[in-house]
Design an enzyme around this catalytic site. Structure first.
Site, PDB file in Angstrom:
ATOM      1  N   ASN A 126       0.866  -1.181   0.000  1.00 19.79           N
ATOM      2  CA  ASN A 126       0.000   0.000   0.000  1.00 19.79           C
ATOM      3  C   ASN A 126       0.905   1.234   0.000  1.00 19.79           C
ATOM      4  OD1 ASN A 126      -1.823   2.034   0.477  1.00 19.79           O
ATOM      5  ND2 ASN A 126      -2.272   1.443   2.591  1.00 19.79           N
ATOM      6  N   LYS A 185       0.078   4.255  -0.251  1.00 16.75           N
ATOM      7  CA  LYS A 185      -0.592   5.420   0.353  1.00 16.75           C
ATOM      8  C   LYS A 185      -0.417   6.656  -0.550  1.00 16.75           C
ATOM      9  CE  LYS A 185       0.241   3.433   4.863  1.00 16.75           C
ATOM     10  NZ  LYS A 185       0.084   3.585   6.284  1.00 16.75           N
ATOM     11  N   GLY A 229       2.341   2.024  10.879  1.00 13.26           N
ATOM     12  CA  GLY A 229       3.283   3.140  10.748  1.00 13.26           C
ATOM     13  C   GLY A 229       3.957   3.528  12.049  1.00 13.26           C
ATOM     14  N   SER A 253       3.445  -2.321  10.377  1.00 19.37           N
ATOM     15  CA  SER A 253       4.900  -2.277  10.551  1.00 19.37           C
ATOM     16  C   SER A 253       5.594  -3.588  10.150  1.00 19.37           C
ATOM     17  CB  SER A 253       5.256  -1.891  11.988  1.00 19.37           C
ATOM     18  OG  SER A 253       4.788  -0.587  12.263  1.00 19.37           O
TER      19      SER A 253
HETATM   20  C1  PEP Z   1      -0.761   0.018   6.046  1.00 19.71           C
HETATM   21  O1  PEP Z   1      -0.839   1.180   5.712  1.00 19.71           O
HETATM   22  O2  PEP Z   1      -1.641  -0.770   5.658  1.00 19.71           O
HETATM   23  C2  PEP Z   1       0.351  -0.405   6.889  1.00 19.71           C
HETATM   24  C3  PEP Z   1       0.300  -1.606   7.384  1.00 19.71           C
HETATM   25  O3  PEP Z   1       1.360   0.489   7.082  1.00 19.71           O
HETATM   26  P1  PEP Z   1       2.813   0.192   7.724  1.00 19.71           P
HETATM   27  O4  PEP Z   1       3.341  -1.064   7.103  1.00 19.71           O
HETATM   28  O5  PEP Z   1       3.634   1.390   7.418  1.00 19.71           O
HETATM   29  O6  PEP Z   1       2.595   0.001   9.217  1.00 19.71           O
END
Ligand code: PEP
Length: 258
Positions: free
Chosen positions: A11, A13, A177, A217
């Site tokens: 993702n 984003k 995140g 994460s």
């Molecule tokens: C996400 O946005 O779906 C996500 C899991 O972000 P991250 O891996 O940065 O925690």
């Protein structure tokens, strides 16, 4: 035998302009793992989807939108419709990401409408579900994720009409995140709760065939351990998916050992 192929999803984003998106997807495509053993998917920002589709060419990489409206067209300034995602090359759409829920006020009811509409237009929904830190501290994880799942698939349940395919992503909000990751045991426990609930909603065989991804994460350092956790069928990766080396290392962690 586990009939669910590991599913490794990125993702991006609201990151990466078109050139950067193309560079990243080409780097992933150049070393993508064997598609017979693992599925790889990327979810670029809307403005990059069509260009990324072109850059993917015949490489085994699936494409998703990060969100959509439930209506096919109309006066919804700033929104993108399911047919628009399909036209741009998407086969999947992420729905109900915790950032959509917390920053843009999306409710289970809205996610349910979106899931129904996605399926109507041939997109496979990836429905995100997860508890907040407060809910976890109050020991309400099971109750919260069960309610989100029930609410997000309500139309299908009410109409007793199963979606041809759906994926779930268990994404504890406190792990997104933040650098905090659920332990493999926590992830297994939550995935077990979701699969039990899915059996009630979709029936046994569909529930067994539905992949449940973990997100929060995920990094190259923890991906293999998470993928070994019972009930974890793949990952949804945010931050670490923006770097091809990291994402490819994570994607390879999905390839079964035998
Ligand atoms: C996400 O946005 O779906 C996500 C899991 O972000 P991250 O891996 O940065 O925690």
């Amino acid at each position: 035998m586990n009939q669910r192929k590991p599913f490794m999803a990125a993702n991006w984003k609201m990151n990466l302009k078109r050139d950067e998106s193309v560079e990243l997807v080409k780097a992933i495509a150049a070393q993508a793992p064997d598609p017979d053993r693992v599925e790889v998917l990327v979810a670029p920002p809307f403005t990059s989807i069509a260009t990324v589709k072109e850059a993917i060419g015949s490489a085994p990489i699936l494409l998703a939108g990060q969100n959509m409206h439930w209506e096919p067209q109309g006066a919804y300034t700033g929104e993108v419709s399911p047919p628009m995602l399909v036209e741009a090359g998407c086969t999947h759409v992420i729905l109900g990401h915790s950032e959509r829920r917390s920053l843009f006020g999306e409710t289970d009811e809205m996610i349910d409408r979106k899931a129904k509409s996605a399926v109507r237009f041939g997109l496979t929904p990836i429905i995100c579900i997860g508890e907040s830190l407060k809910e976890r501290e109050e020991d309400r994880t099971t109750e919260v994720i069960e309610a989100q799942l029930r609410g997000s698939l309500k139309s299908f349940t009410d109409q007793k009409r199963l979606p041809p395919a759906v994926l779930l992503a268990y994404e504890p909000v406190w792990a997104i995140g933040t650098g905090e990751t659920a332990t493999p045991e926590d992830a297994s426990q939550a995935h077990g709760v979701l699969r039990t609930r899915l059996r009630k909603v979709l029936g046994d065989s569909r529930a067994v065939a539905t992949p449940i991804l973990y997100g929060g994460s995920v990094k190259p350092e923890n991906a293999a351990e998470l993928m070994r956790a019972p009930g974890v069928d793949g990952v949804l990766v945010g931050g670490a998916s923006l770097d091809p080396v990291s994402f490819l290392a994570i994607a390879r962690a999905g390839v079964p050992l035998t």
